[in-house]
Design an enzyme around this catalytic site. Sequence first.
Site, PDB file in Angstrom:
ATOM      1  CG  HIS A  34      -1.555   1.336   1.468  1.00 44.38           C
ATOM      2  ND1 HIS A  34      -2.668   1.744   0.762  1.00 44.38           N
ATOM      3  CD2 HIS A  34      -1.244   2.353   2.308  1.00 44.38           C
ATOM      4  CE1 HIS A  34      -3.014   2.950   1.168  1.00 44.38           C
ATOM      5  NE2 HIS A  34      -2.175   3.336   2.104  1.00 44.38           N
ATOM      6  CB  CYS A 106      -3.682   2.138  -2.584  1.00 47.78           C
ATOM      7  SG  CYS A 106      -2.652   0.665  -2.481  1.00 47.78           S
TER       8      CYS A 106
END
Length: 655
Positions: A34, A106
């Site tokens: 992420h 993301c």
Amino acid sequence: MSEPVKLYVYDLSNGMAKQMSLQLTGRQIDGIWHTSIVVFGKEIFYGQGINVTAPGQSHHGNPLHIVDLGTTAIDEETFNEYLEEMREHYTADKLAHRCSGSDFNCNSFTNDCAAFLTGGSIPDFIQDLPSDFLSTPFGAALRPTIDAMYRRPSRTMPSPLSRPAATPSSASPNPDLAASILQAVADQAQQGRLPTIPSPSTTPLQATESLVAPFHSVTNSASLQTLLRTHRAVVVNFSDLITCPPCRVIAPVYEQLALDKGVKTSSGVGAAFAKIDLSTLPGKTLGAEWSVRVMPTFMFFLDGKKISEMKGADANELRSQIDLLLFQAYPPHLHASLSLPAMQTLSLTPILFIQVPSLDTAANKLASFVDSTQWPANTSQSRDEVKHVLFKTILPYLKSRSNTPPSSANSILLSSWAKITSTLAEALPLESLFPLVDLWRLALLDSSVSTWCAAGLQSAPKTIPITVFLSKVTSSAANAPRAYLLTLLRLLSNAFSSRVLAPQLLLGQIRASMTAVLVPTLLHKDASVRTAAASLVFNAAAFLQKGRVEAVRNGGSGKKDIEDEDWEVEMTSAVVEAIDREKMNEDVVHRLTACLGCLLRFSPFYESQMSSLLEVLQARLILKGKLVKGGCGENGVSKKDIRKLIEEIAEKLCP
């Protein structure tokens, strides 16, 4: 005035991917990444929509890595306007963290931001995750951890964007968690409960609603160029699901093709699938750049160059174009066209030594060795402590394995057993250790034991019995006591019964130690030792062959990370020599020949190394020599199925 741009990188698996991905998928995945952009004193990331927080204050805690992306000449107001524009594309309902896709949105978001701010991109290692990773048992076991990162409540900022609540996180793998995940994966595999992809006929594919599919979401030229640079094969879909009915019709077909033909963890073979949304301003800009005038338009890229284009929603033509692209990117292995019926019917099930000795006799013999040995003064455990664990803990567990259902060993029992194993390995002479090795040989048939060993080889390898036993003979295997060698080879063979432990034997130092024992024992004077060594080398080669067959079925002959050219050349040389010297035992010749076939068939090194090596070794003549008088027994190999296998490998795999 220029402003620095940073990339904060978090591992959603908390270290589990790096610790266990290679042994469970055959491919090293260092993290499930992420990322967020840090610029103008703010951390911006995509989660439940676009979020803004103070740097390092998101609910992901402290970043694992901070990457310097350079500087930007764009002012903060212009960047904020860009973010507001991107909210049209990166909405909360398009979150892709729970899909089994090849890219988490993301990272698409941060890549787009990096391109806008600096003209560059985020690092290559972050952008791609094999499209079937989260559909593997290991990926499925990690899903709850990943999902939890995105189910935490967020607090509202006095801003058009939201700020998540800050909580600490850790990227350090927990050994107990690792063992429990490994056990869960092993249980899933044994019970056949592998995750499945919903059928389009029963569940609507998510591509018809959002971006939560196995795609790379692309919104600017820099992102697309990075995708083309980092993948051999790329398929790009320019479409507008809002206004274009044909786009909606072909969308579920495109998603299913991405699931089927995306990059695979088993082989590394597959295409990257991208979507460019022409309903948004960034998508329209990209469409104009690539002269897209019809929706949908599909473009096909090989090694960064566009090789073809397709307009319209023809599902059959789309499949054909993708298959052609993959054929060009990953031409099939030269063995794929060979007819090898004997090899194809060869069972790749590991050869195991499952016979149960008299457990009381084995334990009493070991205890007698303990009593008759001068006990070292610096040993942390006394004789009585060792015997107490042996008779009160280990022996009852091993006896309980005959129950229905069999008992499983817990980590406390195994840690205690491993501790006395290390003590005994130091205290007893080598010729007295074989009863202990034999007890572990039996225990490794228990999935809870093999799973515990697999986790331990990652976190504390020197304490795991396999490592302890190997370390006693790696420098002098040829002269080691017969009983010790025989039980050790059988123990290592049984380790291949576990899909989570087997890969560990083919990695790094443990592979080197195993090889140091295996090579001389293939030529041992004792027939039982040679048989056990031939079984072990077959199990190792069969494990490789399983992965290669799976890779070929997935569309190519991709090289798995577990493959090692030098080791496979060494094993091939040792096996050919062992076949040449084996004059009496037909079973040994059978196992060694099967091993040779597994080492050669679909080998990624066949053309570069193996073919010429086989010529130098005269492997074909050696194999055929087993079929004539005196080659193996008085009249050569007698069993028809073994003769067929030898003839096939000699004629078709040995130049």
